[in-house]
Design a protein around this motif. Structure first.
Motif: not given
Length: 280
Positions: A1-26
């Motif tokens: 899937m290669d849909l464009e992510i609207d720049s208006q979407h704001k993404i939050g993470f509660i928790g700063a462990g390895n899983m959060a970091y991995g998703i953020v890097k991706g």
């Protein structure tokens, strides 16, 4: 899937462990800008690596929820009731809440959040950091098709993204979440075998890593069953069949299957404990 992510979407993470970091890097490797992400954690210990990526950090979970429309809850399972109780009054129909907590069911999550909340369970694994992760999604009862499509579009740069019934999530935890450690243990053992036979340690670990990578890519890209690739490496009376015989004598197949089973059952146990905790 290669849909464009609207720049208006704001993404939050509660928790700063390895899983959060991995998703953020991706997701940063895709179309998401660091300015559109915010991460919260009670301690500053893990926040520095997010700041190095240009991401805003805070100690306030409520601040993350109020400033985001997609919120990843990436905390330990036993903390889920506490965190969701804290943010619940700030969750609205504009939010997609994505839980990364092993074992915590959609029913529990929906019980702890406002009525009709859009909730998705996600189980990623650590290779998201290098965009080679494996992620499985399960939808809550109020998730619309476009919500799932949005999340798949957001996460596709992390690696392989699949959707399935919730019953598969705990199995995926045992197979792929914990599987990274199982494969790492096997790579370590491969290298140590080479060291035992006289190869320098640094070279042995480098070759073992590349062997695991190459075998994985060959399995994925060829589409062949693992048994077929295994048989293609074996020649009658050759080195590989002798080595495989030794592995079978050591019970490697049964031990690996049991490891996935044990990790899956542990994920389910954590889920049961989270249900008990949410009702106290």
């Amino acid at each position: 899937m290669d849909l464009e992510i609207d720049s208006q979407h704001k993404i939050g993470f509660i928790g700063a462990g390895n899983m959060a970091y991995g998703i953020v890097k991706g997701i940063l490797s895709g179309n998401v800008l660091p300015a559109n992400i915010k991460v919260s954690a009670p301690s500053s210990r893990n926040l520095g690596r997010f700041q190095e990526l240009g991401i805003a950090v805070t100690h306030s979970n409520v601040e993350v929820v109020c400033g985001s429309n997609i919120v990843f809850v990436a905390v330990k399972p036993h903390l889920i009731p506490l965190v969701l109780c804290e943010i619940s009054q700030h969750v609205t129909d504009r939010h997609i809440i994505v839980s990364v907590a092993a074992g915590v069911t959609l029913a529990t999550l929906e019980e702890l959040l406002p009525k009709n909340s859009v909730v998705i369970r996600l189980m990623p694994n650590l290779p998201c950091v290098v965009q080679e992760g494996t992620l499985l999604l399960a939808h809550g009862s109020h998730v619309k098709q476009e919500d799932g499509a949005l999340l798949c579009s957001l996460l596709h740069c992390c690696g392989l993204v699949e959707e399935g019934p919730e019953a598969w999530i705990d199995i995926h935890t045992g197979l792929s979440g914990s599987g990274v450690a199982f494969v790492s243990l096997f790579a370590e053992a491969l290298a140590e075998g080479a060291v035992k036979m006289g190869m320098p340690s640094t070279l042995a670990y480098s070759i073992a890593s590349q062997t695991v990578l190459g075998a994985g890519r060959l399995l994925r890209d060829s589409g062949k069953h693992p048994a077929q690739l295994r048989s293609e490496v074996c020649t009658p009376g050759g080195t590989t069949i002798y080595g495989l015989h030794t592995l079978e004598q050591g019970g490697v197949r049964a031990a690996t299957m049991s490891a996935v089973e044990s990790a899956t059952e542990r994920a389910r146990e954590l889920g049961r404990k989270s249900v008990v905790g949410s009702r106290k």
